[in-house]
Design a protein around this motif. Structure first.
Motif, PDB file in Angstrom:
ATOM      1  N   GLN A  55       3.512  -6.512  20.240  1.00  0.00           N
ATOM      2  CA  GLN A  55       3.465  -5.547  19.019  1.00  0.00           C
ATOM      3  C   GLN A  55       4.845  -5.161  18.343  1.00  0.00           C
ATOM      4  O   GLN A  55       4.831  -5.066  17.115  1.00  0.00           O
ATOM      5  CB  GLN A  55       3.159  -4.151  19.565  1.00  0.00           C
ATOM      6  N   ALA A  56       5.992  -5.532  19.414  1.00  0.00           N
ATOM      7  CA  ALA A  56       7.319  -5.078  18.853  1.00  0.00           C
ATOM      8  C   ALA A  56       8.241  -5.858  19.436  1.00  0.00           C
ATOM      9  O   ALA A  56       8.053  -6.270  20.729  1.00  0.00           O
ATOM     10  CB  ALA A  56       7.624  -3.660  18.715  1.00  0.00           C
ATOM     11  N   VAL A  57       9.554  -6.150  18.966  1.00  0.00           N
ATOM     12  CA  VAL A  57      10.658  -6.497  19.891  1.00  0.00           C
ATOM     13  C   VAL A  57      11.859  -5.444  19.434  1.00  0.00           C
ATOM     14  O   VAL A  57      12.070  -5.058  18.487  1.00  0.00           O
ATOM     15  CB  VAL A  57      11.282  -7.703  19.376  1.00  0.00           C
ATOM     16  N   ILE A  58      12.525  -5.067  20.641  1.00  0.00           N
ATOM     17  CA  ILE A  58      13.710  -4.122  20.677  1.00  0.00           C
ATOM     18  C   ILE A  58      14.826  -5.016  21.164  1.00  0.00           C
ATOM     19  O   ILE A  58      14.608  -5.665  22.178  1.00  0.00           O
ATOM     20  CB  ILE A  58      13.308  -2.823  21.689  1.00  0.00           C
ATOM     21  N   ASP A 100       8.155  -1.665  32.399  1.00  0.00           N
ATOM     22  CA  ASP A 100       8.267  -0.231  32.263  1.00  0.00           C
ATOM     23  C   ASP A 100       7.228  -0.167  30.829  1.00  0.00           C
ATOM     24  O   ASP A 100       6.930  -0.875  30.251  1.00  0.00           O
ATOM     25  CB  ASP A 100       9.608   0.254  31.509  1.00  0.00           C
ATOM     26  N   GLU A 101       6.612   1.094  31.134  1.00  0.00           N
ATOM     27  CA  GLU A 101       5.708   1.530  29.822  1.00  0.00           C
ATOM     28  C   GLU A 101       6.556   2.347  28.568  1.00  0.00           C
ATOM     29  O   GLU A 101       7.251   3.248  28.998  1.00  0.00           O
ATOM     30  CB  GLU A 101       4.388   2.406  30.203  1.00  0.00           C
ATOM     31  N   ILE A 102       6.414   1.855  27.578  1.00  0.00           N
ATOM     32  CA  ILE A 102       7.345   2.528  26.364  1.00  0.00           C
ATOM     33  C   ILE A 102       6.411   2.738  25.206  1.00  0.00           C
ATOM     34  O   ILE A 102       5.340   2.449  25.042  1.00  0.00           O
ATOM     35  CB  ILE A 102       8.633   1.902  26.092  1.00  0.00           C
ATOM     36  N   GLU A 103       6.899   3.704  24.476  1.00  0.00           N
ATOM     37  CA  GLU A 103       6.146   4.185  23.301  1.00  0.00           C
ATOM     38  C   GLU A 103       7.148   4.160  22.014  1.00  0.00           C
ATOM     39  O   GLU A 103       8.407   4.772  22.139  1.00  0.00           O
ATOM     40  CB  GLU A 103       5.872   5.586  23.497  1.00  0.00           C
ATOM     41  N   ASP A 124       1.859  -6.130  24.538  1.00  0.00           N
ATOM     42  CA  ASP A 124       2.899  -6.192  25.447  1.00  0.00           C
ATOM     43  C   ASP A 124       4.230  -5.875  24.189  1.00  0.00           C
ATOM     44  O   ASP A 124       4.013  -6.244  22.976  1.00  0.00           O
ATOM     45  CB  ASP A 124       3.037  -7.155  25.962  1.00  0.00           C
ATOM     46  N   ILE A 125       5.419  -5.578  24.671  1.00  0.00           N
ATOM     47  CA  ILE A 125       6.684  -5.508  23.963  1.00  0.00           C
ATOM     48  C   ILE A 125       7.733  -6.090  24.570  1.00  0.00           C
ATOM     49  O   ILE A 125       7.905  -6.035  25.858  1.00  0.00           O
ATOM     50  CB  ILE A 125       6.957  -3.905  23.885  1.00  0.00           C
ATOM     51  N   ILE A 126       8.584  -6.887  23.792  1.00  0.00           N
ATOM     52  CA  ILE A 126       9.860  -7.523  24.341  1.00  0.00           C
ATOM     53  C   ILE A 126      10.849  -6.785  24.126  1.00  0.00           C
ATOM     54  O   ILE A 126      11.138  -6.031  23.121  1.00  0.00           O
ATOM     55  CB  ILE A 126      10.098  -8.792  23.487  1.00  0.00           C
ATOM     56  N   VAL A 127      11.955  -6.638  25.074  1.00  0.00           N
ATOM     57  CA  VAL A 127      13.135  -6.019  25.283  1.00  0.00           C
ATOM     58  C   VAL A 127      14.129  -6.766  25.352  1.00  0.00           C
ATOM     59  O   VAL A 127      14.043  -7.530  26.390  1.00  0.00           O
ATOM     60  CB  VAL A 127      13.152  -4.575  26.009  1.00  0.00           C
ATOM     61  N   LYS A 172       3.703  -2.432  27.547  1.00  0.00           N
ATOM     62  CA  LYS A 172       4.159  -2.743  28.528  1.00  0.00           C
ATOM     63  C   LYS A 172       5.520  -3.649  28.457  1.00  0.00           C
ATOM     64  O   LYS A 172       5.244  -4.618  27.298  1.00  0.00           O
ATOM     65  CB  LYS A 172       3.381  -3.518  29.573  1.00  0.00           C
ATOM     66  N   VAL A 173       6.755  -3.839  29.140  1.00  0.00           N
ATOM     67  CA  VAL A 173       7.901  -4.246  28.470  1.00  0.00           C
ATOM     68  C   VAL A 173       8.051  -5.717  29.111  1.00  0.00           C
ATOM     69  O   VAL A 173       7.836  -5.681  30.415  1.00  0.00           O
ATOM     70  CB  VAL A 173       9.099  -3.455  28.857  1.00  0.00           C
ATOM     71  N   TRP A 174       8.602  -6.580  28.611  1.00  0.00           N
ATOM     72  CA  TRP A 174       8.910  -7.936  29.114  1.00  0.00           C
ATOM     73  C   TRP A 174      10.491  -7.990  28.952  1.00  0.00           C
ATOM     74  O   TRP A 174      10.866  -7.778  27.641  1.00  0.00           O
ATOM     75  CB  TRP A 174       8.493  -9.331  28.668  1.00  0.00           C
ATOM     76  N   ARG A 175      11.267  -8.248  29.803  1.00  0.00           N
ATOM     77  CA  ARG A 175      12.747  -8.277  29.548  1.00  0.00           C
ATOM     78  C   ARG A 175      13.397  -9.752  29.296  1.00  0.00           C
ATOM     79  O   ARG A 175      12.810 -10.517  30.152  1.00  0.00           O
ATOM     80  CB  ARG A 175      13.575  -7.633  30.878  1.00  0.00           C
TER      81      ARG A 175
END
Lengths: 171, 419
Positions: free
Chosen positions: A80-83, A116-119, A53-56, A6-9
């Motif tokens: 898990q990851a940063v975009i 948002d849920e992303i993969e 969670d994932i950071i964007v 799940k994304v944190w902006r």
């Protein structure tokens, strides 16, 4: 490797003082530091963030100090990851050195929304937004960085390199 | 090739390197401080190397939270001391012999022109002022380099910044670099080498050059660099502890961008919260009241910076609503300031003088801001919460503007004091 979460902006120019304020750096303990992750950007973030969670974020993520504590707390908080649209250079190399997956993608950084849920298909650099069913491409990871990732970070890579040097010196 | 490319080529055993090429280069000096060295030390132990690559080329400097501000900071500083003893490192600097790393190393001649230096501190880019390639890296990079003497780099593209024209009164390196960051933004030089040149740089004293290269990171730069000249020579001649090489950029060097600035049009400049790129002329900020002034840091804690502040302060009192903290960057600077009577001027004006430390610059100690408080500082960053509470504010300026503001109780310029 498939990363799903799940994304944190966050916005542009998220600096390392926002990721982990210097006032807490009288310790290097990842668990202790993770209690303060992003607290100057969003006070409630340490309570809201969940493992997986994932950071964007926007451009220039991780600007400012060289502190490796920044990618370390992100990892320690279970992210898990940063975009991002782009990364500040010391943060970029620190992330690869310690094995935090990061991806540059202007389109994904712009379009993906909070919650948002992303993969992320890490091997092929493909980011799928499960919520909106859109797909984005991440910039290719340079070959040397891939080497670091497959070695498991710079420490493991250096261990191997030192072994090779020892073998060459003692044939 | 540019000076940056030449230094990288010389250290990677190649005749030529090109931008974006990935190289493994030998390093001349590695540094880390009390915040970054503890992680470097534990990662170094994980690598399992028998020894460090060279005990005379690794410097550990407790300067951020030193003199040790609390028990945790003391434990971190102790790790540096213990590691330095265990591996017999010759360049460990204890409190009383230390200074802020980026002021101390050039002063002691431990960084020389032509060097390739890495440091687990983003302001390692400072030494470009001497014509060295130096850049900030992470703790794990330092760990690996301590074991191998090498580090990986992507050869950066270079941008040239040309400065011409006469500097305005009281303007210096800080104003030039703040103006430049304001122009290109905090990622305006991302991954790039920032090469500063032009007649104004040719006349800029070494302390101003160190200030400019110090803040290259604030524009996202990999390094700031100035081709060595007469000023470099007179600075390093009696300090250099090792032989040095003056590299210069070839006439046909490739730059991705060339920007020019007429310095006569650059005003005394202040970066407003919360980014170093958020610049305004100091004279326009007269309505901004302040609670604290900090003169110091790796950016502006050198003798000439203190002299500039003292010239403004002399015979005046700090505004009753303001506290002013002066932090000489090294023990030598402290002593020089004492001998030349600067400390007397500050104390007479009711400022405090601290022992060398990074202290308040990163919200560590020695002058932390409460909620709602505002400071003008000669430091390098004004991010949210940088000097204390997340609802405090930091404005960045040169020493003369900061000193004038201390007297006025609001942001102002020396001219307002008849100077």
């Amino acid at each position: 490797m498939l990363i799903k979460g799940k994304v944190w902006r966050f916005g542009n120019d998220v600096d390392t003082d926002a990721i982990i304020p210097a006032r807490y750096l009288n310790t290097s303990d990842p668990e202790e530091l993770a209690k303060h992750i992003m607290e100057d950007a969003d006070r409630d973030f340490p309570n809201k963030v969940k493992a997986g969670d994932i950071i964007v974020a926007g451009k220039n993520f991780g600007c400012g100090s060289s502190r490796e504590h920044a990618p370390i707390v992100i990892k320690a908080a279970g992210i898990q990851a940063v975009i991002a649209k782009s990364f500040a250079r010391i943060f970029y190399r620190n992330a690869f050195n310690i094995g935090l997956p990061i991806f540059e993608s202007a389109e994904a950084a712009e379009k993906i929304k909070e919650a948002d849920e992303i993969e992320i298909d890490a091997d092929n650099g493909i980011i799928r937004n499960v919520t909106t069913r859109k797909t984005y491409k991440a910039n290719p990871i340079p070959p040397f960085m891939q080497e670091l990732i497959s070695a498991g970070g710079l420490v493991e890579w250096t261990k191997r390199k030192l072994k090779v040097v020892v073998q060459e010196n003692n044939p | 090739m540019t000076i940056t490319e030449k230094i990288l080529a010389a250290h990677s055993g190649k005749k030529k390197v090109s931008p974006n090429e990935l190289i493994n280069a030998k390093v001349d000096l590695i540094l880390a401080n009390d915040i970054t060295a503890p992680i470097a030390i534990s990662e170094f132990k994980k690598i399992g190397a028998k020894d460090v690559f060279n005990k005379d080329r690794i410097t550990l400097i407790p300067d951020h939270f030193a003199p040790q501000k609390d028990i945790k900071a003391a434990e971190q500083c102790k790790m540096l001391r213990d590691f330095s003893r265990e591996y017999n490192l010759s360049l460990y600097f204890e409190v009383g012999r230390m200074g802020i790393e980026h002021a101390l190393l050039p002063e002691e001649g431990l960084v020389v022109p032509g060097d390739l230096v890495i440091g687990a501190d983003s302001h390692t880019c400072t030494y470009g002022a001497l014509g060295a390639f130096s850049t900030g890296v992470g703790s794990t990079d330092v760990a690996a380099a301590m074991a191998t003497g090498e580090c990986w780099f992507k050869v950066p593209e270079s941008t040239k910044f040309i400065y011409y024209g006469k500097l305005n009164k009281w303007a210096g390196g800080k104003d030039l670099i703040l103006h430049t960051i304001g122009d290109i933004g905090v990622d305006g030089a991302l991954y790039r080498a920032m090469e500063f040149e032009g007649e104004t740089i040719g006349n800029l004293p070494m302390h101003g050059r160190l200030t400019m290269c110090n803040m290259a990171i604030e524009a996202g730069g990999k390094n700031g660099i100035i081709v060595p000249d007469k000023i470099t020579k007179s600075y390093v001649r009696n300090r250099a502890k090792r032989p040095y090489i003056f590299y210069k950029s070839d006439k046909d060097s490739h730059y991705v961008e060339i920007r020019e600035y007429d310095c006569s049009k650059i005003p005394l400049t202040v970066a407003c919260p919360h980014l170093p790129s958020n610049v305004r002329p100091a004279a326009e900020l007269f309505e901004v009241t302040i609670d604290q002034v900090v003169i110091g840091s790796c950016t502006n804690g050198r003798f000439e910076d203190l002299l500039e502040a003292a010239t403004v302060i002399k015979g005046r009192k700090i505004n009753p609503n303001v506290r002013m903290i002066v932090i000489p960057a090294t023990q030598k600077i402290y002593r020089q300031a004492m001998k030349k009577g600067l400390l007397d001027i500050f104390i007479e004006a009711e400022a405090v003088v601290s022992t060398p430390t990074c202290g308040p610059c990163l919200g560590g100690h020695m002058g932390i801001l409460a909620k709602g408080e505002r400071a003008i500082a000669t430091t390098n960053r004004n991010f949210v919460g940088r000097m204390g509470h997340r609802e405090s504010e930091v404005y960045l300026s040169n020493p003369a503007v900061a000193a004038a503001s201390a007297v006025l109780g609001r942001i102002g310029i020396p001219e307002e004091l008849g100077l």
